[in-house]
Design an enzyme around this catalytic site. Structure first.
Site, PDB file in Angstrom:
ATOM      1  N   ASP A 100      -1.450  -2.106   2.094  1.00 38.39           N
ATOM      2  CA  ASP A 100      -1.623  -0.700   1.724  1.00 38.39           C
ATOM      3  C   ASP A 100      -2.546   0.070   2.667  1.00 38.39           C
ATOM      4  O   ASP A 100      -3.714   0.320   2.389  1.00 38.39           O
ATOM      5  CB  ASP A 100      -2.061  -0.560   0.259  1.00 38.39           C
ATOM      6  N   ASP A 122      -5.991  -3.768  -6.872  1.00 38.59           N
ATOM      7  CA  ASP A 122      -4.536  -3.742  -6.722  1.00 38.59           C
ATOM      8  C   ASP A 122      -4.133  -3.723  -5.251  1.00 38.59           C
ATOM      9  O   ASP A 122      -2.943  -3.869  -4.941  1.00 38.59           O
ATOM     10  CB  ASP A 122      -3.928  -2.536  -7.464  1.00 38.59           C
TER      11      ASP A 122
END
Ligand code: AMP
Ligand code: MG
Length: 478
Positions: free
Chosen positions: A263, A253
């Site tokens: 991220d 993800d």
């Protein structure tokens, strides 16, 4: 939308329109007293906004998700393998896609918030984010961008005035960030898990149109799309490896279709060269260690391939064979980028794999700082970094024999690819600690240093050095 005559941002919502089953319309939590901590004026301008408009009340409201009529934020759905374990439902638990903004180059860019409150994907989480980790994401993303590495970028960090319960009470914040898109391997995994191949096809078509339009012309567009994602990811991870970047949480993800770094949680830059380097407090198995990153990226891309099989060929055996062949191509692409990048770092016209391998063994054995070494090599001071100087001399003689004649040009070329300044862990911590305490000056100074990583500037020696030895640990609970 405009504020008076000053432009804010113009949103489109192609993701929400084309993929309604992969998102949930949602509203950001109210923010009691927003205070702008940092705005990326250059990026705002690139998005067609006036920085001054974004700092006004309407702009600030937008940056924490209080959107005007006509803008419809969504929480995106995705699944993912976290540390190798499949989690069928992750999604934006504390994030929202505000929409897509055409930038000044005609590129469609996502504007996305992190820390904007709980969504239907929040599971046990509070939906919030805190000042330290959001400023960390800002800093790391800008450092990567300045190093020329594809990445999402922060547009702003706004303090919310709330106190958020972590191990202690911490000041809350919302990060606004910009990406070519937030499509992830996990988005495809979520779509595939619905058991509806038409959904995967719509998602793939959306991704092709957005990121790899040339693939649509290929005899097998979905196989070509897969190859292109493999290509951009191989290129990306090679760039990470060449600067000593450890992502820290390479779950599927957190693996983009666009080939951007995304991220920034427990990431950090390696000091002394060691392939086993891990910073994340929860990565006990060293799955995401520096030296594992290429293999992990290939593993993640194999998970993407699984979701595309029905689109690649109706005959499953043929689809599997084609997908395996494609994902095996990762190795060649990665290796050629890595060896070419290493040649440039060493000032050589052509790659010399044995010279590189022997160098890395030497750096590892003598715990030499990865970043300082390459810069020291062009400056003539690399030798001082070794305890066993004769071992270095023997290696350096081999390199000398391969160097082009114009040594000034060699050094200049090396200095364009070998940074002086990377986000040194102790400097990052120092800046964030001060910022959480209300003093943003060290953060701004560090941001300025990292925004010009290749230009050696007087008075900044302290930013070029590794911190005190000892294991640096990063925490995922961001
Ligand atoms: P990350 O580690 O940021 O990649 O996030 C992994 C997953 O956990 C994503 O689905 C996030 O939306 C979710 N998540 C992380 N922190 C929170 C939080 N404080 N509240 C709700 N969801 C969260
Ligand atoms: Mg994530």
């Amino acid at each position: 939308m405009t504020a008076g005559t000053r432009a804010l941002l113009e949103f489109d919502d192609s993701y929400a329109r084309e993929l309604p089953s992969l998102c949930v319309p949602w509203t950001a939590a109210p923010v009691p007293s927003p205070e702008l901590l940092v705005l990326n004026a250059e990026l705002a301008t690139e998005l067609g906004a006036e920085p001054e408009a974004l700092t006004g009340p309407e702009g600030l409201a937008l940056l924490v998700g209080q959107v005007p009529d006509g803008v419809s934020p969504v929480a995106q759905a995705y699944a993912g393998h976290q540390f190798g374990m499949y989690v069928p439902r992750l999604g934006d638990g504390r994030a929202l896609l505000l929409g897509e903004v055409p930038d000044r180059h005609g590129r469609r860019r996502d504007v996305h918030l992190k820390g904007s409150g709980r969504t239907p994907f929040a599971r046990g989480g509070d939906g919030k984010a805190t000042v330290g980790p959001m400023l960390r994401e800002y800093l790391m993303g800008e450092a990567m961008h300045a190093l020329g590495i594809p990445t999402t970028r922060a547009l702003a960090v706004v303090a919310t005035g709330e106190e958020i319960a972590r191990e202690t009470l911490l000041p809350g914040a919302v990060l606004a960030r910009v990406a070519d898109s937030h499509l992830r391997v996990g988005t495809f995994q979520y779509a595939a898990a619905t058991g509806n191949p038409a959904l995967v096809r719509t998602l793939a078509d959306h991704a092709i149109a957005r990121h790899h339009p040339e693939a649509a012309e290929a005899p097998n567009p979905y196989l070509e799309f897969y190859r292109r994602v493999i290509d951009v990811q191989a290129a990306l991870v090679a760039r990470w490896m060449l600067v000593g970047f450890v992502h820290g949480v390479m779950n599927t993800d957190n693996t983009t279709i666009s080939g951007e770094t995304i991220d920034y949680g427990p990431c950090a830059f390696m000091d002394a060269y060691d392939p086993a380097t891990v910073f994340s407090s929860i990565d006990h198995g060293r799955r995401y260690a520096y030296g594992n990153q290429p293999l992990i990226a290939q593993w993640n891309l194999t998970r993407l391939g699984e979701t595309l099989l029905p689109l690649i060929d109706e005959n499953t055996d043929a689809a599997v064979e084609a997908a395996i062949d494609a994902v095996e191509g990762f190795t060649g692409r990665y290796e050629s980028d890595w060896t070419a990048g290493m040649a440039a770092k060493l000032g050589l016209d052509a790659p010399d794999p044995p010279l590189t391998t022997d160098l890395l063994a030497l750096l590892h054995a003598q715990r030499v700082d990865f970043t300082q070494f390459f810069r020291g090599l062009s400056a003539g001071s690399a030798r001082d970094l070794f305890l066993d100087r004769e071992a270095f001399d023997a290696w350096a003689r081999r390199r000398e024999a391969l160097l082009p004649a114009d040594r000034a040009a060699v050094a200049a070329g090396m200095n364009r690819v070998n940074p002086v300044y990377i986000p040194r862990n102790h400097r990052v911590e120092e800046a964030l600690t001060a910022a959480v305490g209300g003093d943003l000056a060290p953060f701004r100074r560090l941001l300025d240093v990292l925004t010009h990583p290749f230009d050696e500037r007087p008075g900044l020696d302290g930013y070029a050095e590794p911190g005190p030895a000892g294991r640096y640990v990063t925490y995922c609970g961001t």
